[in-house]
Design a protein around this motif. Structure first.
Motif, short mmCIF file in Angstrom:
data_model
loop_
_atom_site.label_atom_id
_atom_site.label_comp_id
_atom_site.label_asym_id
_atom_site.label_seq_id
_atom_site.Cartn_x
_atom_site.Cartn_y
_atom_site.Cartn_z
N MET A 133 0.84 -1.20 0.00
CA MET A 133 0.00 0.00 0.00
C MET A 133 0.88 1.25 0.00
N ASP A 134 0.53 2.21 -0.86
CA ASP A 134 1.22 3.50 -0.86
C ASP A 134 0.74 4.33 0.32
N ALA A 135 1.61 5.22 0.79
CA ALA A 135 1.23 6.18 1.82
C ALA A 135 1.53 7.58 1.31
N VAL A 136 0.54 8.47 1.39
CA VAL A 136 0.70 9.86 0.98
C VAL A 136 0.89 10.69 2.24
N ILE A 137 1.93 11.52 2.24
CA ILE A 137 2.27 12.35 3.41
C ILE A 137 2.28 13.82 2.98
N PRO A 138 1.22 14.57 3.24
CA PRO A 138 1.25 16.00 2.93
C PRO A 138 2.17 16.74 3.90
N ALA A 139 3.18 17.42 3.36
CA ALA A 139 4.16 18.10 4.21
C ALA A 139 4.67 19.37 3.53
N ALA A 140 3.75 20.13 2.92
CA ALA A 140 4.15 21.29 2.14
C ALA A 140 4.14 22.59 2.92
N GLY A 141 3.53 22.58 4.11
CA GLY A 141 3.32 23.83 4.83
C GLY A 141 4.56 24.38 5.52
N ARG A 142 4.49 25.66 5.82
CA ARG A 142 5.58 26.31 6.53
C ARG A 142 5.48 26.13 8.03
N GLY A 143 4.25 26.15 8.56
CA GLY A 143 4.08 26.07 10.00
C GLY A 143 4.37 27.41 10.66
N SER A 144 3.69 28.46 10.20
CA SER A 144 3.99 29.81 10.67
C SER A 144 3.74 29.98 12.17
N ARG A 145 2.82 29.19 12.73
CA ARG A 145 2.53 29.31 14.17
C ARG A 145 3.66 28.75 15.04
N LEU A 146 4.63 28.09 14.42
CA LEU A 146 5.77 27.59 15.16
C LEU A 146 6.85 28.65 15.35
N GLY A 147 6.62 29.83 14.78
CA GLY A 147 7.53 30.96 15.00
C GLY A 147 8.95 30.69 14.54
N GLU A 148 9.90 30.94 15.45
CA GLU A 148 11.32 30.81 15.11
C GLU A 148 11.72 29.39 14.75
N LEU A 149 10.94 28.40 15.17
CA LEU A 149 11.29 27.01 14.88
C LEU A 149 11.27 26.72 13.39
N THR A 150 10.49 27.50 12.62
CA THR A 150 10.43 27.29 11.17
C THR A 150 10.97 28.49 10.41
N ALA A 151 11.76 29.33 11.08
CA ALA A 151 12.34 30.49 10.41
C ALA A 151 13.33 30.07 9.32
N ASP A 152 14.01 28.94 9.54
CA ASP A 152 15.03 28.50 8.58
C ASP A 152 14.86 27.05 8.18
N ARG A 153 13.68 26.50 8.42
CA ARG A 153 13.46 25.10 8.06
C ARG A 153 11.96 24.86 7.86
N PRO A 154 11.58 23.83 7.11
CA PRO A 154 10.17 23.49 6.97
C PRO A 154 9.64 22.83 8.24
N LYS A 155 8.36 22.87 8.39
CA LYS A 155 7.70 22.30 9.57
C LYS A 155 8.11 20.84 9.79
N GLY A 156 8.23 20.08 8.72
CA GLY A 156 8.53 18.66 8.84
C GLY A 156 9.89 18.34 9.42
N LEU A 157 10.78 19.34 9.48
CA LEU A 157 12.12 19.11 10.04
C LEU A 157 12.27 19.65 11.46
N VAL A 158 11.20 20.17 12.03
CA VAL A 158 11.25 20.59 13.43
C VAL A 158 11.49 19.36 14.31
N GLY A 159 12.37 19.48 15.28
CA GLY A 159 12.72 18.34 16.11
C GLY A 159 11.64 17.95 17.11
#
Length: 239
Positions: free
Chosen positions: A1-27
């Motif tokens: 089975m294929d799995a689709v993972i939507p991960a295109a967003g910036r995540g603006s509500r995460l503030g500085e955590l996504t200033a230099d990275r996409p939401k999906g790479l936040v630790g």
């Protein structure tokens, strides 16, 4: 089975955590958020990952490459973020048959395999949870019959007839792509996946609801902490 993972967003509500990275790479608990999502999909039986990327997409591609723990990854670029229905439609050329969809910002405490198992008796499955009436007015709510089958979906109702909402995990037939292509944009200019699922229901598809364990939808720094605690708790129990 294929799995689709939507991960295109910036995540603006995460503030500085996504200033230099996409939401999906936040630790989250020492690993990128998407690593937890990919693991959830693979553990549920996915043998291929189709990842919808957008904001700072190159960072995600560089971080994960073409494979995750032996499972191949295909990246699809969503050039305009126009809602989940639009994101799903981008994956159509890369999906064969019924597929698992796990939103790229959801961390689940346990397995989502029960949702996959549900399609043995139905055409589709939605993982659901119950929320307060106030929260129900801000999202899509699910109406069901007495057996847990979906009878309708209503987006952001002023007077919710149900308190059931989706949790970012779906198992959907290929026909949902046709339904997504029929969507009209909302007042906010977005194409809602809930409306596409509603089209399937009205066409006679049997859509089951499934309740899973605890999960965190990561939108704020506080959510990151909560998700990290959830993951560490699961590790501590040996699950």
């Amino acid at each position: 089975m294929d799995a689709v993972i939507p991960a295109a967003g910036r995540g603006s509500r995460l503030g500085e955590l996504t200033a230099d990275r996409p939401k999906g790479l936040v630790g989250v608990a020492g690993r990128p958020l998407l690593a937890h999502v990919f693991e959830t999909a693979v553990d549920a039986g996915a043998d291929a990952l189709v990842v919808i990327v957008g904001y700072e997409a190159a960072q995600i591609v560089d971080r994960f490459g073409d494979v995750f723990e032996g499972t191949p990854i295909t990246y699809v670029h969503q050039r305009e973020r126009l809602g989940l229905g639009h994101a799903v439609l981008q994956a159509e050329p890369h999906v064969d048959g019924t597929f698992l969809l796990v939103n790229g910002d959801n961390v689940f405490a346990g397995s989502v395999e029960p949702a996959v198992a549900a399609v043995r008796e139905a055409d589709a499955a939605l993982a659901v949870e119950e929320v307060s009436p106030e929260v129900a007015t801000t999202t899509g709510v699910i109406e069901t019959d007495g057996a847990g089958r979906v009878t309708g979906l209503v987006e952001k109702p002023a007077d919710p007839s149900s308190r059931l909402v989706t949790t970012g995990c779906y198992v959907l037939p290929e026909d949902v792509f046709h339904a997504c292509a029929l969507l009209r944009p909302s007042a906010e200019g977005e194409y809602q996946l809930s409306e596409a699922v509603g089209l399937l229901v009205r066409a006679g598809y049997e859509v089951e609801t499934v309740r899973l364990g605890e999960r965190v939808n990561v939108n704020t720094p506080e959510d990151v902490e909560q998700a990290s605690e959830l993951v560490r708790g699961e590790s501590g129990t040996g699950s």
